[in-house]
Design a protein around this motif. Sequence first.
Motif, PDB file in Angstrom:
ATOM      1  N   ARG A 203       2.462   0.470 -10.664  1.00  0.00           N
ATOM      2  CA  ARG A 203       1.370   0.726  -9.722  1.00  0.00           C
ATOM      3  C   ARG A 203       0.122  -0.056 -10.103  1.00  0.00           C
ATOM      4  NH1 ARG A 203      -2.943   4.176  -9.409  1.00  0.00           N
ATOM      5  NH2 ARG A 203      -3.444   4.986  -7.345  1.00  0.00           N
TER       6      ARG A 203
ATOM      7  N   ILE B 292       2.419   1.700  -3.483  1.00  0.00           N
ATOM      8  CA  ILE B 292       1.442   2.230  -4.436  1.00  0.00           C
ATOM      9  C   ILE B 292       1.329   3.742  -4.286  1.00  0.00           C
ATOM     10  CG2 ILE B 292      -1.035   2.301  -4.963  1.00  0.00           C
ATOM     11  CD1 ILE B 292      -1.009  -0.788  -4.389  1.00  0.00           C
ATOM     12  N   CYS B 293       1.289   4.208  -3.056  1.00  0.00           N
ATOM     13  CA  CYS B 293       1.212   5.643  -2.787  1.00  0.00           C
ATOM     14  C   CYS B 293       2.462   6.359  -3.291  1.00  0.00           C
ATOM     15  CB  CYS B 293       1.008   5.876  -1.295  1.00  0.00           C
ATOM     16  SG  CYS B 293       0.894   7.606  -0.841  1.00  0.00           S
ATOM     17  N   VAL B 294       3.628   5.803  -3.032  1.00  0.00           N
ATOM     18  CA  VAL B 294       4.885   6.407  -3.479  1.00  0.00           C
ATOM     19  C   VAL B 294       4.960   6.428  -5.008  1.00  0.00           C
ATOM     20  CG1 VAL B 294       7.409   6.093  -3.522  1.00  0.00           C
ATOM     21  CG2 VAL B 294       6.156   5.871  -1.368  1.00  0.00           C
TER      22      VAL B 294
ATOM     23  N   ASP C 267       2.499   6.608  -7.055  1.00  0.00           N
ATOM     24  CA  ASP C 267       1.592   7.655  -7.515  1.00  0.00           C
ATOM     25  C   ASP C 267       2.269   9.023  -7.405  1.00  0.00           C
ATOM     26  OD1 ASP C 267      -0.929   8.471  -8.557  1.00  0.00           O
ATOM     27  OD2 ASP C 267      -1.504   9.149  -6.558  1.00  0.00           O
ATOM     28  N   GLN C 268       2.933   9.268  -6.291  1.00  0.00           N
ATOM     29  CA  GLN C 268       3.645  10.538  -6.096  1.00  0.00           C
ATOM     30  C   GLN C 268       4.790  10.689  -7.102  1.00  0.00           C
ATOM     31  OE1 GLN C 268       4.513  11.544  -1.860  1.00  0.00           O
ATOM     32  NE2 GLN C 268       3.399   9.641  -1.465  1.00  0.00           N
TER      33      GLN C 268
ATOM     34  N   ARG D 246       3.442   4.246 -13.341  1.00  0.00           N
ATOM     35  CA  ARG D 246       2.003   3.984 -13.376  1.00  0.00           C
ATOM     36  C   ARG D 246       1.715   2.527 -13.745  1.00  0.00           C
ATOM     37  NH1 ARG D 246      -0.807   8.132 -11.928  1.00  0.00           N
ATOM     38  NH2 ARG D 246      -0.092  10.261 -12.334  1.00  0.00           N
TER      39      ARG D 246
ATOM     40  N   GLU E  98       0.834  -1.207   0.000  1.00  0.00           N
ATOM     41  CA  GLU E  98       0.000   0.000   0.000  1.00  0.00           C
ATOM     42  C   GLU E  98       0.870   1.259   0.000  1.00  0.00           C
ATOM     43  OE1 GLU E  98      -2.726  -0.302   3.276  1.00  0.00           O
ATOM     44  OE2 GLU E  98      -3.854  -1.921   2.335  1.00  0.00           O
ATOM     45  N   GLN E  99       1.919   1.239   0.800  1.00  0.00           N
ATOM     46  CA  GLN E  99       2.857   2.377   0.828  1.00  0.00           C
ATOM     47  C   GLN E  99       3.510   2.567  -0.535  1.00  0.00           C
ATOM     48  OE1 GLN E  99       5.079   0.950   4.487  1.00  0.00           O
ATOM     49  NE2 GLN E  99       5.452   3.167   4.608  1.00  0.00           N
TER      50      GLN E  99
END
Length: 105
Positions: free
Chosen positions: A35, A9-11, A13-14, A32, A6-7
Amino acid sequence: MGPKTEQLICVLDQLAVVLESDGATHWSQWMRKARAHLLNADYYGVEYLLSAYGGMGSFNDLILGQSSVDGVFAWKPGYIELNEKFDSLRGEAATLANAIKRAQD
């Protein structure tokens, strides 16, 4: 899906947003795609991400904030802060991906 995934995926995206802000579409699409695999619970996303690191012309070599004005190299305003943020996210993504990989092995 675990907390490290989950972390990550967030990174990712950033990272994609930062890369897009500088016009680095190739690497943005790479993040992307990794991800998207992870969102589908596909471990290949980790392998795909890690394949971006290492070797000449790799994700490790990328420096943002560069431009050419009338054929002359120039730095874009705010390039130092941009690269600090980018480098932090790039390192965090690698650390998380390697931790997930170790847990799978």
